[in-house]
Motif scaffolding. Structure first.
Motif, PDB file in Angstrom:
ATOM      1  N   LYS B 330       0.831  -1.214   0.000  1.00  0.00           N
ATOM      2  CA  LYS B 330       0.000   0.000   0.000  1.00  0.00           C
ATOM      3  C   LYS B 330       0.858   1.253   0.000  1.00  0.00           C
ATOM      4  CE  LYS B 330      -3.748  -2.309   2.463  1.00  0.00           C
ATOM      5  NZ  LYS B 330      -4.214  -2.671   3.810  1.00  0.00           N
ATOM      6  N   LEU B 331       2.052   1.144   0.607  1.00  0.00           N
ATOM      7  CA  LEU B 331       2.944   2.305   0.656  1.00  0.00           C
ATOM      8  C   LEU B 331       3.265   2.780  -0.752  1.00  0.00           C
ATOM      9  CD1 LEU B 331       5.417   0.896   3.345  1.00  0.00           C
ATOM     10  CD2 LEU B 331       3.520   2.498   3.737  1.00  0.00           C
ATOM     11  N   VAL B 332       3.604   1.816  -1.610  1.00  0.00           N
ATOM     12  CA  VAL B 332       3.982   2.155  -2.975  1.00  0.00           C
ATOM     13  C   VAL B 332       2.787   2.711  -3.735  1.00  0.00           C
ATOM     14  CG1 VAL B 332       5.195   1.321  -5.013  1.00  0.00           C
ATOM     15  CG2 VAL B 332       5.579   0.214  -2.809  1.00  0.00           C
ATOM     16  N   GLN B 333       1.619   2.118  -3.492  1.00  0.00           N
ATOM     17  CA  GLN B 333       0.396   2.596  -4.169  1.00  0.00           C
ATOM     18  C   GLN B 333       0.147   4.069  -3.848  1.00  0.00           C
ATOM     19  OE1 GLN B 333      -0.505   0.470  -6.207  1.00  0.00           O
ATOM     20  NE2 GLN B 333      -1.292  -1.479  -5.389  1.00  0.00           N
ATOM     21  N   ALA B 334       0.262   4.404  -2.575  1.00  0.00           N
ATOM     22  CA  ALA B 334       0.008   5.789  -2.164  1.00  0.00           C
ATOM     23  C   ALA B 334       0.986   6.737  -2.842  1.00  0.00           C
ATOM     24  CB  ALA B 334       0.122   5.908  -0.641  1.00  0.00           C
ATOM     25  N   LEU B 335       2.251   6.329  -2.891  1.00  0.00           N
ATOM     26  CA  LEU B 335       3.283   7.181  -3.505  1.00  0.00           C
ATOM     27  C   LEU B 335       2.985   7.417  -4.988  1.00  0.00           C
ATOM     28  CD1 LEU B 335       6.422   5.559  -1.825  1.00  0.00           C
ATOM     29  CD2 LEU B 335       5.638   7.925  -1.519  1.00  0.00           C
ATOM     30  N   ILE B 336       2.602   6.359  -5.679  1.00  0.00           N
ATOM     31  CA  ILE B 336       2.323   6.490  -7.116  1.00  0.00           C
ATOM     32  C   ILE B 336       1.122   7.415  -7.331  1.00  0.00           C
ATOM     33  CG2 ILE B 336       1.624   5.237  -9.201  1.00  0.00           C
ATOM     34  CD1 ILE B 336       3.151   2.798  -8.078  1.00  0.00           C
ATOM     35  N   ALA B 337       0.106   7.214  -6.514  1.00  0.00           N
ATOM     36  CA  ALA B 337      -1.109   8.018  -6.672  1.00  0.00           C
ATOM     37  C   ALA B 337      -0.819   9.500  -6.469  1.00  0.00           C
ATOM     38  CB  ALA B 337      -2.174   7.544  -5.682  1.00  0.00           C
ATOM     39  N   MET B 338       0.011   9.812  -5.463  1.00  0.00           N
ATOM     40  CA  MET B 338       0.334  11.219  -5.204  1.00  0.00           C
ATOM     41  C   MET B 338       1.156  11.791  -6.350  1.00  0.00           C
ATOM     42  SD  MET B 338       1.044  11.602  -1.127  1.00  0.00           S
ATOM     43  CE  MET B 338       1.890  10.094  -0.841  1.00  0.00           C
ATOM     44  N   GLN B 339       2.115  11.003  -6.847  1.00  0.00           N
ATOM     45  CA  GLN B 339       2.943  11.471  -7.945  1.00  0.00           C
ATOM     46  C   GLN B 339       2.077  11.722  -9.188  1.00  0.00           C
ATOM     47  OE1 GLN B 339       6.279  12.191  -7.999  1.00  0.00           O
ATOM     48  NE2 GLN B 339       6.117  12.813 -10.158  1.00  0.00           N
ATOM     49  N   GLU B 340       1.120  10.835  -9.406  1.00  0.00           N
ATOM     50  CA  GLU B 340       0.246  10.969 -10.571  1.00  0.00           C
ATOM     51  C   GLU B 340      -0.755  12.110 -10.381  1.00  0.00           C
ATOM     52  OE1 GLU B 340      -0.513   9.456 -13.857  1.00  0.00           O
ATOM     53  OE2 GLU B 340       1.641   9.552 -13.447  1.00  0.00           O
ATOM     54  N   GLY B 341      -0.869  12.588  -9.122  1.00  0.00           N
ATOM     55  CA  GLY B 341      -1.778  13.670  -8.836  1.00  0.00           C
ATOM     56  C   GLY B 341      -3.233  13.254  -8.728  1.00  0.00           C
ATOM     57  N   VAL B 342      -3.462  11.948  -8.657  1.00  0.00           N
ATOM     58  CA  VAL B 342      -4.860  11.506  -8.533  1.00  0.00           C
ATOM     59  C   VAL B 342      -5.358  11.623  -7.103  1.00  0.00           C
ATOM     60  CG1 VAL B 342      -4.775  10.013 -10.562  1.00  0.00           C
ATOM     61  CG2 VAL B 342      -4.178   9.074  -8.319  1.00  0.00           C
ATOM     62  N   ILE B 343      -4.436  11.687  -6.149  1.00  0.00           N
ATOM     63  CA  ILE B 343      -4.825  12.039  -4.782  1.00  0.00           C
ATOM     64  C   ILE B 343      -3.796  13.026  -4.268  1.00  0.00           C
ATOM     65  CG2 ILE B 343      -5.909   9.799  -4.267  1.00  0.00           C
ATOM     66  CD1 ILE B 343      -3.320   9.266  -2.505  1.00  0.00           C
ATOM     67  N   ARG B 344      -4.133  13.637  -3.144  1.00  0.00           N
ATOM     68  CA  ARG B 344      -3.138  14.444  -2.451  1.00  0.00           C
ATOM     69  C   ARG B 344      -2.897  13.820  -1.100  1.00  0.00           C
ATOM     70  NH1 ARG B 344      -4.717  20.632  -2.896  1.00  0.00           N
ATOM     71  NH2 ARG B 344      -6.635  20.008  -3.950  1.00  0.00           N
TER      72      ARG B 344
END
Lengths: 464, 621
Positions: B330-344
């Motif tokens: 989940k750690l990696v998922q969160a990082l990718i999502a933030m980088q992609e800008g789909v979440i903050r």
């Protein structure tokens, strides 16, 4: 004093110098081959070089005596010396055998081999006999008597057994050839019995000895090359059998000879010479063809035996061991050699080449000095032989001339067979390389041979 | 013809011989090489001298692989004179028949080989060559024999060296040596029959660095095959040179401690120094004593046992076992999502248990909390946003774009492909891309809803423990990693160049703080799943995982790094069939971290419990 002056001024220096060079080369090679770190001094009598040096000392002392004694003596003592040698050759047959041969008189390193001295004795007696003939070697009786002189010692030598020295005795045939030996009595006896033919002499009869040798050489060459094939550079993509190659080379030589003759001969002789060349070519080709077909029609086991004797069978670790190792030593010397004392195959320590201090001494020499050294050695020997023939021909006394020829032919045989077996050209029969090989009897006898020749030559002007 | 002219015939004969001999000599000595080669065959022997293999040190300079002297009883058949097999057998404690059998074995085993080029069996056995009759004798064994060797000409002793492992740890890292195969001998002229080559681990990967430079001595040998002198006064000889040792990044005491903790369990510990990528310890449990595989005798005896052991001690789990990572993913998922800008970092999603099961916790109002609670529905929502970015109308086509983008991110974390670690034979794990799912479901036949279990590190996802530890290192470094490696320095030259290179992930450093904060809370906030990893002196950041296992009890997984600021150690613990991540993996991590950072153990009870516990999945034959 006057006498020693005369020997120094009258001595043939070219022969003497080449003789001394060979002695030095030989001594250096023995020192290298037999070198023992525990006794590095060349005088060390426990080592082979020390012993050889001692024998050289004895030889030169003998040389000194020879120089001091009047040369006339040799004709006088020839027969007694010959008789004594024969007696020694008989006595030696009752001695205990060493290495399978009853060749040694006396024991250990100071023993002597009468066979070596028999060559000198035979040479002296043969010279005396032929020189005193009024008619040269033309009659059956004189030829047989002359042959008897070297047949007797050669048979005694053969009983030791010593095949090498036996072969060397046949060198006297060339001496007799030079002195006019002819086989015409026999050949004419056969030829003239045919009605209507009346020859006075034949070419074959007078040149029987060289013809015989050429014939033997051709036969052996044909056999040696019978199983080989080669691709000549002038006909790419073709393969020739060995005997075909011989015939082709004979043909080329004949053509060259023809061209040569055209340039240098008198017109009158031309047709005769042409005939000789043509006949020579036809006869030699015929011999080659005959021998090769005869050989291939032999049964397998007979062929095998001949091939083994001639060294055609590859058997590097068995029968062919000596020659294979010797050739490896010589060939590995390369162009410039491995350096003095660097013979790795043929030193006595490594012992790959047996008898590398005696019969195979050319190996370490060639390995250490390479092609440069080998060709130099061949050159010195050839020069020496030429010089002796030159000396022979300038003698006023027939005895001196015949003796000189004896020396030349004995040395030539030793040289040709000894080096020949080191390079795969001659079968391995143990005979020493003159002035080189380790061994008291051989060095002493060769030195005496040369010293007598030098002495005879130095007094050639005193006579008459 | 005048008689005098006959001299020309004789002179001709002499000259012909002279010319013939000269040309023959020229051919033999200058043109033809045959005889040079023949002479070498006859008289020169190339003697090869092997240097001792290089020693290996741990990061603190302790010698962990060294060499021990052994003896071979050699023989040369040509030098044997009338061997009394009874007396000889008595000397070495063999029956006469066994002695004869051994000779036969050597002649056939070491002498005959299949020649590929001509398809024939060729006998390579030579009676003048030396062969070992007995191998690997100890000093005691050889001394009793050597005393009587004078009675058996042709036999002699020869010194050899073999590996020795003073610490008996790290077997799967160090690897072992074994006899070279025919193929290896043909491939590399360095090796000779009977020689050794690194078979696995460091020994294999650094074979060339460890084996050293062979010395070659040319000797002139006699017809009796005795060496009589050095060839050309040693002009062409080279001296055998031992390589300078290898320094491993491994800390042997930490390794030993890790192996102790993991005894009677299945699983792994991988600890990395984040800044350098140096692997501090890599425990593969169960393990074995590397001394069991030293020398032919030991290998013949022990290798079959080890390879048949149902617990697979030879299997280097940290490198080759592929496990679903579970919640640590989940750690990696969160990082990718933030980088992609789909979440903050502050984005919140409700814990909607109708989508996927979760435990009771407040709704996460941001990444840090989501990590702390390990909220499954939160990460479903997050990953759905990554995969389904609405770049295409078609939901399936959109998922394909999203998944491949996600896949690229994962690759940049060293997941889904092999890390270039200096031990070969590792597995890449599995990060699926669109092609993978196309194969399963067909093209445009799948969307996020089909593959959603990847969100929480289940389903098709598989990572090796090394990759898991590397995730911890990447987070500790905030976005980059140096490929994890075992060798800190080859001699004094430092590591291989690729182990100096930073690999940047596709996630920028700014996005890491919320994840790191979440990891801090996992351990240090009340109710965090990893409280068992808490330490007094240092802030540990971590994430637990519980990997569902259809075949049995869940696997317990935990990744962590410490200290939070300026991390010195990042690690992954994986304990098979041990239940929740917090229960087994987290306390083991805390012991390892404390041992490494402070070289002490505070929680003796936990340590005792862990050491003494045998997990049920360890089976005894």
């Amino acid at each position: 004093m006057r006498k020693s002056d005369s020997i120094i001024t009258n001595i043939d220096w070219p022969l003497f110098v080449s003789f001394i060079i060979l002695i030095i080369f030989g001594m250096a090679t023995i020192y290298s081959v037999a070198f023992n770190e525990d006794h590095p001094a060349i005088f060390a009598l426990s080592e082979k070089y020390g012993k050889q040096l001692l024998w050289l000392g004895i030889s030169f002392f003998a040389g000194l005596l020879i120089f001091l004694i009047d040369a006339d003596i040799y004709r006088k003592v020839a027969f007694p010396v010959y008789l004594v040698t024969l007696i020694l050759l008989v006595i030696v047959l009752f001695m205990p055998p060493i290495n399978g041969a009853r060749a040694w008189l006396g024991v250990g390193s100071m023993g002597v081999q009468p066979a070596e001295f028999a060559k000198i004795a035979t040479a002296l007696l043969l010279s005396k006999y032929i020189s005193e003939l009024v008619v040269k070697l033309q009659t059956t009786k004189t030829v047989l008597l002359a042959c008897l002189i070297f047949f007797i010692p050669s048979i005694l030598v053969a009983m030791q057994p010593d095949a090498g020295t036996l072969v060397v005795f046949s060198s006297f045939l060339f001496v007799m050839y030079r002195e006019g030996l002819t086989f015409d009595p026999i050949i004419l006896g056969v030829l003239n019995s045919i009605p209507g033919i009346k020859f006075k002499s034949t070419w074959l009869g007078s040149h029987f000895i060289p013809v015989l040798f050429c014939f033997l050489f051709l036969c052996v060459l044909t056999l040696v090359l019978s199983n080989t094939s080669f691709h000549p550079w002038f006909f790419p993509n073709t393969t020739f059998k060995g005997p075909t190659g011989i015939i082709i080379s004979l043909f080329i030589f004949s053509l060259l000879a023809l061209l040569f003759i055209r340039q240098f001969s008198v017109k009158r002789d031309r047709s005769r010479i042409l005939l000789v060349i043509a006949l020579g070519f036809i006869i030699t080709s015929g011999i080659t063809l005959f021998v090769s077909t005869a050989f291939s029609s032999l049964a397998k086991h007979q062929r095998d035996r001949i091939e083994l004797v001639l060294g055609l069978k590859e058997d590097p670790d068995g029968r062919d061991y000596n020659r294979n190792r010797a050739m490896a030593a010589v060939g590995s010397g390369g162009a410039f050699g491995k350096g003095y004392k660097e013979a790795s195959v043929s030193s006595l320590k490594s012992n790959h080449v047996p008898e590398s201090e005696t019969d195979f001494i050319f190996c370490p020499y060639a390995e250490e000095w390479g092609f440069l050294g080998s060709i130099l050695l061949v050159f010195i020997y050839i020069f020496m032989l030429m010089r002796i023939i030159y000396i022979a021909e300038r003698q006023r006394l027939a005895f001196n001339r015949i003796y000189a020829y004896c020396v030349a032919m004995i040395l030539f045989y030793h040289f040709a067979i000894n080096i020949g077996m080191n390079i795969g050209f001659a079968p391995v029969i143990g005979i020493p390389l003159p002035f080189f090989s380790y061994g008291g009897s051989s060095i002493l006898s060769f030195c005496i041979m040369i010293f007598i020749l030098l002495k005879l030559d130095s007094q050639r002007k005193d006579m008459l | 013809m005048k008689l005098e002219n006959r001299k020309y015939i004789i002179i001709l004969f002499i000259l012909i011989v002279g010319v013939l001999y000269s040309s023959r000599l020229f051919y033999m000595q200058v043109i033809d090489d045959t005889w040079v080669l023949r002479a070498q065959e006859i008289a020169e022997k190339r003697k090869e001298i092997l240097p001792p293999r290089a020693v290996v040190f741990d990061r603190n300079g302790r010698k962990i692989v060294s060499n021990k002297t052994y003896y071979n009883l050699m023989f040369i058949e040509d030098n044997i004179t009338q061997l009394d097999t009874v007396a000889f057998g008595k000397l070495i404690n063999w029956k006469p028949l066994e002695v004869r059998e051994r000779f036969k074995e050597i002649k056939e085993g070491e002498g005959v080989y299949f020649n590929k080029s001509n398809g024939k069996k060729t006998s390579n056995y030579q009676t003048q060559r030396a062969y070992p009759f007995l191998k690997e004798l100890t000093l005691d064994e050889i001394t009793t024999i050597a005393l009587h060797l004078d009675n058996f000409p042709g036999f002699y002793e020869e010194v050899t060296s073999m590996r020795s492992y003073p610490y008996s740890n790290g077997a799967n890292i160090l690897g072992y040596l074994n006899e070279v195969s025919r193929e290896e001998i043909e491939e590399d002229r360095f090796y000779r029959p009977g020689g050794n080559i690194g078979r696995s681990g460091i020994e294999r990967f650094y074979e060339k660095e460890l084996r050293g430079r062979k010395g070659i001595k040319y000797v002139v040998t006699s017809a009796m095959n005795n060496a009589i002198e050095s060839y050309a006064n040693g002009k062409y000889d080279t001296i055998a040179k031992q390589s300078p040792g290898l320094t491993l990044s491994m800390d042997i005491t930490l390794q030993a401690y890790g192996e102790l903790l993991m005894q009677n369990k299945k699983g792994c510990i991988v600890a990395i120094e984040p800044k350098t990528g140096e692997i501090l310890t890599m425990v593969s449990a169960p393990t074995f004593d590397p001394n069991l595989l030293v020398g032919r005798k030991n290998i013949n005896l022990n290798y079959p046992k080890l390879s048949k052991d149902i617990n697979k001690p030879l299997f280097p789990r940290p490198l080759q076992a592929e496990y679903p990572p579970g919640s640590i993913f989940k750690l990696v998922q969160a990082l990718i999502a933030m980088q992609e800008g789909v979440i903050r970092s502050t984005s919140g999603f409700p814990c909607n248990k109708s989508v996927v099961g979760c435990h009771d916790h407040p709704n996460a109002a941001g990444v840090a909390q989501a990590v702390q609670y390990s909220c499954n529905p939160y990460f479903y929502a997050v990953v759905k946003k990554i995969i389904q970015q609405q770049k295409k109308r078609n939901n399936f086509a959109d998922a394909e774009i999203g998944l491949n983008l996600w896949h690229k991110y994962m690759n940049s974390f060293g997941l889904g492909n092999k890390l270039d670690t200096d031990i070969s034979g590792q597995r890449p794990g599995l990060i699926p891309n669109s092609k993978y799912y196309d194969r399963i479901y067909g093209h445009n036949q799948w969307a996020f809803s089909t593959i959603r279990s990847i969100s929480i590190g289940q389903g098709e996802i598989k990572l090796t423990p090394l990759q898991m530890a590397n995730i911890a290192a990447i987070i500790a470094n905030k976005g980059w990693y140096i490929t994890p490696h075992f060798v800190k320095s080859i001699g004094k030259k430092g590591p291989l160049p690729i182990y100096l290179k930073r690999n940047q992930t596709m996630v920028d450093a700014v996005h890491f703080s919320s994840v790191i904060e979440g990891m801090r809370r996992v351990i240090n906030e009340p109710g965090g799943t990893g409280s068992a990893a808490r330490l007094e002196e240092v802030v540990v950041c971590g994430k637990t995982g519980t990997v569902q296992n259809s075949q049995g009890q869940d696997h317990s997984v935990f990744i962590a790094f410490a200290p939070m600021d300026n991390p010195k150690i990042a690690l992954a613990i994986f304990v098979e069939n041990a239940g929740a991540g917090g229960a087994w993996a987290a306390p083991i991590a805390s012991l390892i971290i404390e041992k490494y950072l402070f070289n002490k153990v505070t929680n003796k009870d936990s340590e005792k419990l862990i050491i003494e516990t045998t997990l049920s999945n360890i089976r005894r034959p």
